[in-house]
Design an enzyme around this catalytic site. Structure first.
Site, mmCIF file in Angstrom:
data_model
loop_
_atom_site.group_PDB
_atom_site.id
_atom_site.type_symbol
_atom_site.label_atom_id
_atom_site.label_comp_id
_atom_site.label_asym_id
_atom_site.label_seq_id
_atom_site.Cartn_x
_atom_site.Cartn_y
_atom_site.Cartn_z
ATOM 1 C CG HIS A 146 3.707 1.072 -5.340
ATOM 2 N ND1 HIS A 146 3.886 2.095 -4.438
ATOM 3 C CD2 HIS A 146 4.270 -0.028 -4.765
ATOM 4 C CE1 HIS A 146 4.518 1.635 -3.370
ATOM 5 N NE2 HIS A 146 4.760 0.361 -3.539
ATOM 6 C CB VAL A 153 9.967 4.843 -10.627
ATOM 7 C CG1 VAL A 153 9.398 6.201 -11.041
ATOM 8 C CG2 VAL A 153 9.481 3.752 -11.572
ATOM 9 C CD GLN A 188 7.357 -7.635 4.319
ATOM 10 O OE1 GLN A 188 6.697 -8.585 3.868
ATOM 11 N NE2 GLN A 188 7.925 -6.726 3.539
ATOM 12 N N GLY A 236 0.810 -1.205 0.000
ATOM 13 C CA GLY A 236 0.000 0.000 0.000
ATOM 14 C C GLY A 236 0.842 1.253 0.000
ATOM 15 C CB SER A 245 10.826 4.954 -0.710
ATOM 16 O OG SER A 245 10.525 4.300 0.510
ATOM 17 N N GLY A 252 9.644 -4.454 -8.136
ATOM 18 C CA GLY A 252 10.565 -3.370 -8.445
ATOM 19 C C GLY A 252 12.007 -3.741 -8.173
ATOM 20 C CG LEU A 307 -0.566 1.667 -4.151
ATOM 21 C CD1 LEU A 307 -1.455 1.215 -5.312
ATOM 22 C CD2 LEU A 307 0.502 0.630 -3.873
ATOM 23 C CG HIS A 308 5.479 5.473 -4.497
ATOM 24 N ND1 HIS A 308 6.134 4.777 -5.499
ATOM 25 C CD2 HIS A 308 5.925 4.936 -3.327
ATOM 26 C CE1 HIS A 308 6.959 3.899 -4.966
ATOM 27 N NE2 HIS A 308 6.836 3.962 -3.644
#
Length: 374
Positions: free
Chosen positions: A75, A218, A102, A69, A227, A189, A71-72
């Site tokens: 993504h 990106v 994680q 989630g 990020s 990515g 998102l940018h």
């Protein structure tokens, strides 16, 4: 929406097919603006049963993009790449799940941004057909799983050493989501290079029937890798964080210049004295001395790459305000993330870096090829 109409006698001959002129007045009537077609919202799926009931495309492929989630555009690039690969008749599923396995610290897990409404809009605009956004109880019914995927030695290096257990948790949820979504191809990515390498290895070693595709990092116009954590940086911290990408690109430039110098010397004096060859090229005397010639040798490249990047990171580490705290800088083999030896003459490598700026931990990397011109 702007429309045009004739509201009176303006001297027109009555030719209603002419929408560009109202008559002898010379007044231009605006051309109607077409109504934009709204982007269809992707189906929002919350349970494994709903996901299982999602019809698969007949005669086409299902592509999956896994995210946590927030998102940018990084993504969105993954989703657009998946959309292109799946084709108009294929299906793109995006997963949104903040995986507790994680995260090493509860505070870091709690701090991770949750922006599902915005994520749905970004996923829709990028071409997703469905978003699978389950809760923790749906992914791990009955609590944390007793059986997990182990990342092995590769998962204990770099990010694994800094975040013990991180990759075990990552691979466990990726394995579960691959089983739940059943894609033909999954996209990840390259910014998370070690993660991508481990997923690729897991799929190969454990015979998952899926293709894994990496998508280039990106970056914002200033070079900072996109990020979800960038939002936590103050303007001053962001300025410091730019040292990561500057170090990587400076090392890449150093490698390219070094290999070009080596090739020029070799071409000018094949089988002969490199220093003499450089002199015949008209290089400055300093460029033909023993040190420069040694650096022009291909087996000097790994050391030069590390030194170039380290110099920029060291400079950022001694700033009075908002210093960069380096976690690691490593030049590694992308197959297993072991360090590249200084005498490496050819082959692929990844230059990876991780650091903290303030309370925010950032990672970045760049792929390199040694001996590219030989």
């Amino acid at each position: 929406m702007t429309t045009s109409s004739r509201t009176g006698n303006t001297g027109s001959t009555g030719d209603t097919g002419n929408t560009g002129n109202t008559g002898n007045t010379g007044t231009t009537v605006p051309t109607p603006t077409p109504t934009p077609t709204p982007t269809p919202a992707p189906a929002l799926l919350r349970t494994a049963a709903e996901l299982d009931a999602l019809p698969r495309p007949a005669g086409a492929e299902r592509a999956v993009v896994m995210t946590m989630g927030a998102l940018h555009d990084g993504h969105a690039t993954l989703i657009r790449t998946a959309r292109e690969a799946a084709g108009p008749d294929g299906q793109v599923v995006v997963t949104v799940f903040v995986n507790p396995l994680q995260f090493g610290e509860a505070a870091d897990l709690d701090r991770y941004p949750r922006t599902l409404d915005a994520d749905l809009a970004i996923a829709a605009a990028a071409g997703a057909d469905a978003v699978f956004a389950p809760g923790v109880d749906e992914v791990y019914p009955g609590g944390e799983p007793q059986v997990r995927i182990t990342a092995g030695p590769m998962g204990e290096r770099l990010e694994g050493a800094s975040r013990p257990g991180h990759f075990d948790g990552m691979l466990t949820v990726v394995a579960k989501l691959l089983h739940l979504t059943r894609p033909d191809e999954a996209f990840y990515g390259q910014k998370d290079a070690q993660q991508l390498a481990l997923i690729t290895r897991m799929v190969r070693d454990l015979n998952f029937g899926v293709r894994i595709t990496g998508v280039p990092t990106v970056r914002d116009p200033d070079g900072l890798a996109l990020s979800s954590r960038n939002r936590f940086l103050s303007p001053q911290e962001r300025h410091t964080a730019l040292a990561l990408s500057r170090a990587l690109f400076a090392a890449q430039d150093r490698l390219a210049a070094q290999q070009a110098l080596h090739e020029r010397a070799k071409a000018t004096a094949p089988g002969g004295d490199r220093a003499a060859g450089l002199n015949r090229l008209g290089e400055a005397r300093a460029a033909a001395d023993a040190q420069a010639v040694a650096l022009a040798r291909p087996n000097g490249a790994p050391a030069a790459v590390r030194a170039t990047a380290r110099a920029i990171l060291d400079e950022a580490a001694v700033r009075d305000r908002h210093p960069l705290v380096l976690d690691y800088l490593a030049l590694v083999d992308p197959a297993d993330f072991t360090e590249i030896p200084d005498d490496r003459e050819s082959g692929e490598a990844v230059l990876a870096v991780a650091a903290r700026v303030g309370e925010t931990r950032l990672i970045d990397n760049i792929p390199l090829t040694f001996g590219a011109l030989t």
